[in-house]
Design an enzyme around this catalytic site. Structure first.
Site, PDB file in Angstrom:
ATOM      1  N   HIS A 112      34.509  20.990   7.317  1.00 24.75           N
ATOM      2  CA  HIS A 112      34.805  22.465   8.028  1.00 24.75           C
ATOM      3  C   HIS A 112      33.906  22.837   8.849  1.00 24.75           C
ATOM      4  CE1 HIS A 112      32.067  24.077   5.039  1.00 24.75           C
ATOM      5  NE2 HIS A 112      32.463  23.108   4.186  1.00 24.75           N
ATOM      6  N   ASP A 161      32.761  26.030   9.522  1.00 28.06           N
ATOM      7  CA  ASP A 161      32.088  27.272   9.167  1.00 28.06           C
ATOM      8  C   ASP A 161      31.039  26.995   8.133  1.00 28.06           C
ATOM      9  OD1 ASP A 161      34.150  26.557   6.976  1.00 28.06           O
ATOM     10  OD2 ASP A 161      34.244  28.708   6.521  1.00 28.06           O
ATOM     11  N   GLU A 196      36.650  27.362   5.413  1.00 25.72           N
ATOM     12  CA  GLU A 196      36.674  26.712   4.346  1.00 25.72           C
ATOM     13  C   GLU A 196      35.637  27.725   3.142  1.00 25.72           C
ATOM     14  OE1 GLU A 196      34.856  24.142   0.830  1.00 25.72           O
ATOM     15  OE2 GLU A 196      33.782  25.263   2.542  1.00 25.72           O
ATOM     16  N   GLU A 197      34.596  28.206   3.797  1.00 26.76           N
ATOM     17  CA  GLU A 197      33.511  28.971   2.938  1.00 26.76           C
ATOM     18  C   GLU A 197      34.075  30.201   2.334  1.00 26.76           C
ATOM     19  OE1 GLU A 197      31.200  27.549   1.643  1.00 26.76           O
ATOM     20  OE2 GLU A 197      30.440  26.048   2.788  1.00 26.76           O
ATOM     21  N   HIS A 226      24.101  25.084   0.387  1.00 22.98           N
ATOM     22  CA  HIS A 226      24.017  26.285   0.244  1.00 22.98           C
ATOM     23  C   HIS A 226      22.654  26.990  -0.041  1.00 22.98           C
ATOM     24  CE1 HIS A 226      28.566  27.255  -0.525  1.00 22.98           C
ATOM     25  NE2 HIS A 226      28.254  26.203   0.107  1.00 22.98           N
ATOM     26  N   ASP A 229      26.282  20.634   4.554  1.00 19.57           N
ATOM     27  CA  ASP A 229      27.717  21.307   4.391  1.00 19.57           C
ATOM     28  C   ASP A 229      28.137  22.195   5.395  1.00 19.57           C
ATOM     29  OD1 ASP A 229      29.971  22.271   3.264  1.00 19.57           O
ATOM     30  OD2 ASP A 229      28.768  23.954   1.886  1.00 19.57           O
TER      31      ASP A 229
END
Length: 483
Positions: free
Chosen positions: A144, A146, A210-211, A456, A176
């Site tokens: 992804h 984003d 996605e986030e 994250h 990520d």
């Protein structure tokens, strides 16, 4: 012509695989095909000599790091936390497309490229490398474009600029999931450049949004809804968005909740005249957690999948409307989530939580109080406290991968070949849409090569060496399905 043809082929093979010359061999292929055509010779077999096996390819570190640098350089504009931060994934997509377009069908290459947008500036990318007609299909989905937010003041390095320190690739999205975005782009660039003859069509899908699951109709959910991924159904679907360079064979469902207690605002010096909602919501939550763990204990199948934790229910946020420190507030709210292993029905969990609140509201006296003046009812005023439970709009179930499928066994074999072992794991982190894809009949398997410890997190990083091996895993997978 036969002699000239074979000399051309062998020379190109030597330059491309031994010297690793940095140019597109398409011109050389076209020259060889010209000689074959002029001599009325079949050229499909000799051309396949150029790449003995895709898994013999290696990650072009320079190109990979250069692309990742461009992606991380866009990360400030890819943060996904609406309404404050709405990403523009096309800022990342353009860099992926710049890498792949030279090998597109429009430019005489083999790649079929689609840039699919449902919201302006927030596109998805679908790329196909065609195999034989009727030869089957396999796909890599989920990388992804984003990222989660980052506060530069809390980082030791600039989160929005790629920095390289030894083996570390530092910046927001390196783990990520911009690292995987770049890795998948390099896989398809290699396919487009080397043009190996494959039985199965190989598909890559880079996704937006996605986030965040509060706003839908942008990313993979809309691609599925409109049938753009339906043709992937016959083959394994590898979701490229996990970490620690081993298969992730299980994920958790997530259910976010909000528990509010309503009482009576009053002077804190006269607590006997008040219903304290802070005490009520705390005691209610404690009771609900006890019931939850009784109704959803560790499941026997969690050990089979090596889940790190069982299902959990916990608070993550507390709030109240505000007021003086000498005021007992009129209401208090605790928000949190349940992480549910895939062996429990998330809708059953919702129903149970609601039943806990209904039972408590019917008899608040069953809850412990705190001290001689703490109470949840004021009979003389015909007033009693009240609990209210709400669920946030978005929730998603967990996934238990099919451990008997062709896709799973091929993945385990690829990891064993590259790492010398395969150690699948499972966590109650959640991934969007993958359970829905499995329910539609897809053989969904998940893997990734970032660092779980930096997901994250502040000071996010990944390792170049992990992505180099990850590239080998992906090429080995493609090779296995094309023997």
């Amino acid at each position: 012509f036969r002699c000239v043809h074979m000399i051309c082929i062998r020379a190109l093979a030597y330059l491309q695989t031994t010297l690793k010359a940095d140019w597109d061999i398409g011109f050389g292929l076209q020259t060889a095909i010209y000689f074959c055509t002029a001599a009325h010779l079949p050229y499909s077999l000799p051309c396949s000599i150029i790449i003995m096996s895709l898994k013999d390819s290696s990650l072009d570190e320079e190109k990979f790091v250069a692309l990742l640098g461009k992606l991380v350089g866009e990360a400030k504009h890819l943060q996904n936390n609406p309404p404050e931060n709405i990403p523009v994934e096309d800022r990342a997509a353009r860099h992926v497309l710049d890498v792949l377009q030279p090998y597109s069908e429009e430019n005489g290459g083999p790649l079929r490229i689609q840039h699919v947008s449902y919201v302006e500036g927030r596109g998805n990318i679908i790329v196909e490398y065609p195999g034989e007609p009727g030869g089957g299909i396999m796909s890599f989905v989920g990388a992804h474009m984003d990222v989660v937010t980052a506060n530069p003041e809390t980082w030791s390095w600039d989160p929005f600029s790629l920095s390289v320190e030894g083996d570390q690739l530092r910046g927001r999205g390196t783990t990520d999931c911009l690292g995987h975005v770049a890795l998948l782009a390099e896989l398809f660039r290699t396919l487009g450049q080397t043009r190996p003859k494959l039985k199965r069509t190989v598909v890559g899908v880079w996704i937006a949004n996605e986030e965040n699951s509060k706003i839908l109709g942008i990313g993979v959910d809309e691609l599925v809804k409109r049938g753009l991924l339906k043709h992937l159904l016959p083959g394994p679907l590898y979701w490229i968005d996990t970490a620690d360079s081993q298969p992730c064979i299980g994920t958790g469902g997530v259910l976010a909740w909000q528990l509010t207690a309503y009482g009576k605002m009053f002077h804190s010096g006269l607590p006997h005249k008040s219903v304290n909602p802070v005490e009520l919501v705390m005691e209610a939550l404690s009771d609900m957690q006890a019931r939850f763990y009784r109704d959803f204990p560790p499941h026997p199948d969690e050990a089979k999948y090596s889940f790190a934790t069982p299902s959990t229910m916990k608070p993550t946020q507390l709030s109240y409307p505000g007021g003086s420190i000498n005021q007992i507030p009129g209401e208090a709210t605790i928000c949190g989530d349940c992480r549910i292993t895939p062996f429990y029905d998330i809708k059953q969990v919702m129903s149970k939580l609601q039943s806990y609140v209904e039972d408590l509201n019917s008899n608040l006296k069953q809850l412990p109080t705190r001290g001689p003046c703490s109470k949840y009812e004021l009979p003389e005023e015909d007033l009693r406290g009240r609990l209210e439970l709400k669920f946030f709009d978005s929730y998603s179930p967990g996934l238990a991968c099919n451990l008997d499928s062709e896709g799973y066994h091929a993945m385990c074999s690829a990891f064993t070949q590259v790492y010398g072992q395969c150690k699948p794991f499972a966590i109650t982190g959640s991934l969007p849409c993958i359970k829905e894809l499995q329910d539609e009949g897809f053989d969904v398997q998940t893997l990734g090569f970032g660092k779980l410890s930096t997901y994250h997190a502040v000071n996010e990083y990944a390792l170049l060496s992990d992505f180099k091996k990850g590239f080998q895993v992906l090429t080995t997978l493609v090779d296995q399905f094309n023997k």
